[in-house]
Design a protein around this motif. Structure first.
Motif, mmCIF file in Angstrom:
data_model
loop_
_atom_site.group_PDB
_atom_site.id
_atom_site.type_symbol
_atom_site.label_atom_id
_atom_site.label_comp_id
_atom_site.label_asym_id
_atom_site.label_seq_id
_atom_site.Cartn_x
_atom_site.Cartn_y
_atom_site.Cartn_z
ATOM 1 N N VAL A 158 -2.312 1.637 4.432
ATOM 2 C CA VAL A 158 -3.070 0.616 3.701
ATOM 3 C C VAL A 158 -4.506 1.067 3.446
ATOM 4 C CG1 VAL A 158 -1.639 -1.288 4.528
ATOM 5 C CG2 VAL A 158 -3.698 -0.696 5.781
ATOM 6 N N VAL A 201 -7.580 -2.636 1.020
ATOM 7 C CA VAL A 201 -6.247 -3.049 0.575
ATOM 8 C C VAL A 201 -6.287 -4.507 0.131
ATOM 9 C CG1 VAL A 201 -5.456 -3.866 2.859
ATOM 10 C CG2 VAL A 201 -3.792 -3.006 1.207
ATOM 11 N N LEU A 206 0.109 -6.321 0.510
ATOM 12 C CA LEU A 206 0.699 -6.018 1.821
ATOM 13 C C LEU A 206 1.754 -7.057 2.197
ATOM 14 C CD1 LEU A 206 0.802 -4.672 4.627
ATOM 15 C CD2 LEU A 206 -1.293 -5.869 5.215
#
Ligand code: SF4
Ligand code: SF4
Length: 367
Positions: A158, A201, A206
């Motif tokens: 990430v 990120v 995610l």
């Protein structure tokens, strides 16, 4: 209570949790369905996949060479907020930056996670490969990555530092920092890595990847850089709200100008949107309130492989950006549009003078 539940309880103790309303939960499922490119009919399926998951996927989050900005993005994410994220979707067993435990106790938690296995390994930060330049508890970060990648069911890198080295790997890169995919190759681990570029990120990316995994039992389709196509399949430029101004040759030439106030295109201020692949204009940040270009800053291309060196300096124009279907650079088109506009302004001024109007009137500012 098993090891994992005990670990989660300790982790959750670092937050002040509040109840999650059903309406908010369904709103979250709806937004996630949209992110995954699914119709509204998938909302109940997403809700069921999350609710009926026999256990939340455990997560081991390792921090290597970075400023921990992605962890900060996680805990400051408003939608989904950290409480939603941790309670409903993930069981973050280990994240040394924000967990309550420290020292020996934290190390024990990490080892217990490894023993239990089947976790999602999330890596934040680049991996130093020069000996002694990246150590945690006496171990090289490269060795830690190798140790914990084995029992993981999936590996997510990430943020730009973890994907391809990012800022810590910028020239002259004295610690010889590389991204997770390259680091795993170096230590002989053959496992796919999902690269979620951006600095930091986007937490919605995610979460959507994890929900995709819960719903379909697999990771999303990836591009040649290991990035989910659903988020990195189009350029910033394709979806930018200032695109009409680019096409019309209306550019900001100076910060603080009238053109900037009018929301003109930031290409001449160094915007890297035409060469950067990410869904930033659609997903945005901060509860989908804004993103870089909307807030007035040119895209600096943080989603791209090789960033930041590839796009330094940030305020320099990309060379030879063409307008669709027209063989001319934006500079040339801007100049042509500027001449046309200047003619228009002159004609307007003559008309205004002859009609006796115009005292204190301000012109728009096409260039
Ligand atoms: S150059 Fe940048 S500001 Fe202009 S339309 Fe493209 S992405 Fe938007
Ligand atoms: S708009 Fe550009 S600089 Fe901003 S987060 Fe997206 S890729 Fe990075």
């Amino acid at each position: 209570m098993g090891d994992r539940e005990e670990i989660s309880k300790q982790f959750l103790g670092t937050f002040e949790f509040q109840g999650i309303k059903r309406r908010d939960f369904l709103k979250f499922c709806g937004a996630t369905a949209a992110l995954l490119g699914l119709s509204e009919s998938f909302i109940p399926k997403i809700a069921a996949a999350i609710e009926k998951a026999s256990k939340r996927p455990p997560v081991v989050w390792l921090n290597f060479a970075s400023d921990s900005g992605c962890t900060e993005a996680l805990i400051k994410a408003t939608y989904p907020n950290a409480a939603d994220l941790v309670l409903d979707i993930l069981s973050v067993d280990y994240n040394e930056t924000i967990m309550a435990a420290a020292g020996k106790q934290a190390e024990e938690i990490l080892q217990n996670s490894k023993k239990a296995g089947d976790y999602i390994l999330i890596v934040e930060g680049g991996v130093p490969t020069k000996k002694g330049h990246g150590m945690i508890a006496g171990k090289e970060m490269l060795d830690i990555l190798k140790e914990f990648s084995g029992p993981a069911v999936a590996i997510l890198a990430v943020g730009s530092c973890a994907t391809f080295g990012g800022v810590p790997a910028a020239k002259p890169n004295p610690s010889q920092i590389i991204g997770v995919t390259e680091a795993l190759k170096k230590v002989g681990v053959k496992k796919a890595v999902v690269n979620l570029d951006l600095c930091p990120v986007n937490v919605e990316y995610l979460v959507a990847v994890v929900v995709n995994y819960l719903l379909l039992g697999k990771l999303p389709e990836l591009d040649s850089f290991g990035r989910p196509k659903m988020f990195y399949g189009q350029t910033i430029h394709e979806n930018c709200e200032r695109r009409a101004n680019f096409d019309a040759g209306r550019f900001v030439e100076t910060f603080g100008s009238n053109e900037e106030a009018l929301g003109y295109c930031l290409y001449k201020m160094g915007c890297k949107g035409p060469m950067t692949y990410s869904a930033c204009p659609k997903v945005m940040y901060n509860d989908r309130i804004s993103w870089c270009v909307k807030s007035g800053g040119p895209c600096i291309g943080c989603a791209e492989h090789g960033w930041p060196d590839k796009f330094a300096g940030f305020y320099e124009r990309l060379p030879d950006v063409k307008l669709p279907g027209i063989q001319a650079t934006a500079d040339k088109i801007g100049a042509v549009a500027g001449v046309a506009t200047a003619v228009g302004i002159a004609a307007h001024a003559i008309a205004t003078k002859s009609s006796g109007r115009g005292k204190g009137e301000k012109e728009g500012g096409n260039k």
